[in-house]
Design a protein around this motif. Structure first.
Motif, short mmCIF file in Angstrom:
data_model
loop_
_atom_site.label_atom_id
_atom_site.label_comp_id
_atom_site.label_asym_id
_atom_site.label_seq_id
_atom_site.Cartn_x
_atom_site.Cartn_y
_atom_site.Cartn_z
N ARG A 1 24.27 34.29 18.47
CA ARG A 1 23.82 33.75 19.76
C ARG A 1 23.13 32.41 19.58
NH1 ARG A 1 21.14 39.47 21.86
NH2 ARG A 1 22.99 40.74 21.41
N ASP B 1 25.14 35.16 31.70
CA ASP B 1 25.54 35.58 30.34
C ASP B 1 24.42 36.36 29.66
OD1 ASP B 1 27.98 34.42 30.68
OD2 ASP B 1 27.55 32.63 29.48
N LEU B 2 23.18 35.91 29.83
CA LEU B 2 22.05 36.61 29.24
C LEU B 2 21.90 38.01 29.84
CD1 LEU B 2 19.36 33.79 28.97
CD2 LEU B 2 20.61 34.88 27.10
N LEU C 1 27.29 31.92 23.44
CA LEU C 1 27.26 33.30 23.93
C LEU C 1 28.64 33.83 24.30
CD1 LEU C 1 24.08 33.28 26.21
CD2 LEU C 1 24.30 33.99 23.83
N ALA D 1 16.01 36.62 32.14
CA ALA D 1 17.22 36.32 32.91
C ALA D 1 17.10 36.80 34.35
CB ALA D 1 18.43 36.97 32.23
N GLN E 1 15.27 42.81 23.72
CA GLN E 1 16.22 43.04 24.80
C GLN E 1 15.52 43.05 26.15
OE1 GLN E 1 18.28 46.66 23.83
NE2 GLN E 1 19.13 45.85 21.93
N HIS F 1 26.64 27.33 24.57
CA HIS F 1 25.42 27.94 24.08
C HIS F 1 25.69 29.09 23.11
CE1 HIS F 1 26.62 30.71 27.21
NE2 HIS F 1 26.47 29.77 28.11
N LEU G 1 24.44 30.48 32.22
CA LEU G 1 23.66 30.97 31.09
C LEU G 1 22.86 32.20 31.47
CD1 LEU G 1 22.48 30.72 28.26
CD2 LEU G 1 20.84 29.05 29.15
N THR G 2 22.28 32.19 32.68
CA THR G 2 21.49 33.34 33.12
C THR G 2 22.36 34.58 33.26
OG1 THR G 2 19.99 31.84 34.30
CG2 THR G 2 19.93 34.17 34.89
N SER H 1 22.25 41.49 27.79
CA SER H 1 21.19 42.51 27.81
C SER H 1 21.77 43.86 28.19
CB SER H 1 20.08 42.10 28.77
OG SER H 1 20.57 42.07 30.11
N THR I 1 14.64 39.46 27.03
CA THR I 1 15.81 38.70 27.49
C THR I 1 16.22 39.10 28.89
OG1 THR I 1 16.59 38.53 25.19
CG2 THR I 1 18.19 38.11 26.92
#
Length: 437
Positions: free
Chosen positions: A376, A275-276, A388, A236, A229, A386, A272-273, A280, A232
């Motif tokens: 994921r 979402d990451l 997510l 991100a 975690q 992706h 995507l960033t 987290s 990630t």
């Protein structure tokens, strides 16, 4: 078509517990041991008592026979072919044998001894066997009473010992279920699994070994998950700054097809960033809800309107729920986007009370998702996305205290059902609405 044989009556669920099985095993073993020991004692004492009575009867028979041969008076309890002599014993005596037998005579247990006499008759004596019979009956009652007491005491001690073990096993299983549900801080902390007060290794039983292994596994798993975690979140977070600069630089490029491709890829990378980062935060359980009363139908209508063409809204019954509007719109938006991207139109959003259903008419969810839930960075049958979106939807659903399930419709298509926490308002009392006369 072959029919299955009818099943017999099913045992109650509590019969499957270890305590019940141990109690049955202890009871059967105690009963068997008590029966075996009781039988051995009964046979031994009976043989001894009967042997003593037989010996007295044979000694008296010898004395009576000598008196009979000498022509003297035989005395009480002796005679030739006396009344009450068992026929089988008389036959043995007439055949020339001396024998004994216990039989009832005038409602009293009697030891008979008989031998041959002249003229095809039998001379016999009788010895009172009531005391011996009472001794054996008393012994049987003592054996039965002591067996019952011994079984009861053994059951109590065994149940106490087994209950202590099963209580520890139940605690271990409960902690394992908490860990499976996501509570990585749960531990058994069995006092028998750690070192002693002096710091020396403690002799562990099997339950303590299992509890210690579970705690060690949970600690190792928690450490790895926290490390993932943090990794990630760090990746991100570090990507946000260069992506912001990249997005600004892409806006300065001259119009054209290459510029559009660059801007599209930059936008996808920024999504995507974000979402990451959201995942987290969900993993760290740092999200806090902002609850307020909202009508579901207008909220779902905004999501459908923002998703574009191909999505329809069906309102069966509208309700007011206590929820976080932003998070709920995020969940519904991800479900609709996933249906539009991986399914086929039309996408139906149905509001039926506190349940919101999102259905497409595509090939349905893959088997792995139905069995294990969203995973994921895993998609099947397409390279778009992706993986997510559903993961975030499931995480935000848990934050809202709601329940999200995935299924496939019988006639085709994926169905996602979101059930929000909701309490039906009490019906108004007719007496309250009735005015005073």
């Amino acid at each position: 078509m072959s029919r299955r044989p009818p099943r017999g009556p099913r045992l109650p669920a509590w019969t499957a517990t270890l305590t019940w099985k141990a109690a049955v095993f202890i009871t059967v073993m105690c009963c068997g041991l008590a029966a075996m020991l009781g039988a051995l004692v009964h046979v031994s004492v009976t043989n001894q008592t009967v042997g003593q009575a037989r010996e007295r009867a044979l000694i008296r028979l010898k004395d009576v026979t000598e008196r009979y041969e000498a022509g003297d008076r035989l005395g009480p309890g002796a005679g030739v072919d006396p009344k009450g002599l068992p026929e089988s014993l008389r036959d043995l005596a007439v055949s020339g044998q001396r024998a004994t037998m216990v039989a009832a005579h005038e409602s009293r247990p009697t030891m008979w001894a008989a031998g041959p006499a002249d003229g095809g008759r039998a001379i016999a004596v009788q010895v009172d066997y009531a005391q011996g019979a009472r001794t054996i009956d008393g012994l049987d009652r003592a054996i039965l009473g002591s067996s019952v007491l011994a079984i009861g005491a053994t059951l109590l001690v065994g149940a106490f010992a087994v209950t202590r073990v099963t209580r520890r096993l139940h605690l271990t299983a409960q902690v394992a279920r908490k860990i499976s549900a996501g509570d990585l801080d749960a531990r058994v902390n069995d006092p028998h699994s750690g070192p002693s007060a002096q710091g020396t290794p403690r002799h562990q039983d099997e339950v303590a070994a299992v509890a210690g292994a579970l705690d060690t596994m949970a600690s190792s798993l928690q450490g790895k998950l926290l490390s993932e975690q943090r990794f990630t979140a760090d990746v991100a977070h570090e990507l946000r700054t260069p992506l912001t600069g990249l997005h600004a630089a892409a806006e300065l490029l001259p119009p054209g097809r290459p510029t559009e491709l660059v801007r599209d890829r930059v936008a996808a990378l920024r999504t995507l960033t974000e979402d990451l980062l959201e995942i987290s935060r969900l993993d760290a359980k740092s999200e806090r809800v902002d609850l307020d009363a909202h009508r579901l139908a207008p909220l779902a209508e905004r999501v459908v309107r923002s998703s574009g063409p191909g999505t329809e809204l069906v309102v069966v019954r509208d309700v007011c729920v206590e929820t976080d509007r932003r998070r709920l719109e995020r969940v519904l938006g991800n479900l609709v986007a996933n249906a539009l991207k991986h399914g086929r139109e039309p996408v139906l959003v149905t509001v039926d009370g506190p349940v919101v259903t999102v259905r497409d008419h595509g090939d349905g969810y893959p088997d792995y998702l139905l069995e294990h839930g969203p995973q994921r960075f895993r998609t099947e049958g397409t390279t778009k996305g992706h993986g997510l979106g559903l993961t975030i939807a499931l995480g935000q659903t848990r934050v809202l205290g709601a329940r999200l399930t995935f299924a496939n419709a019988p006639d085709g298509g994926a169905v996602a059902s979101l059930r929000l926490p909701h309490e039906e308002p009490p019906e108004p009392d007719a007496n309250e609405n009735r005015g005073a006369p």
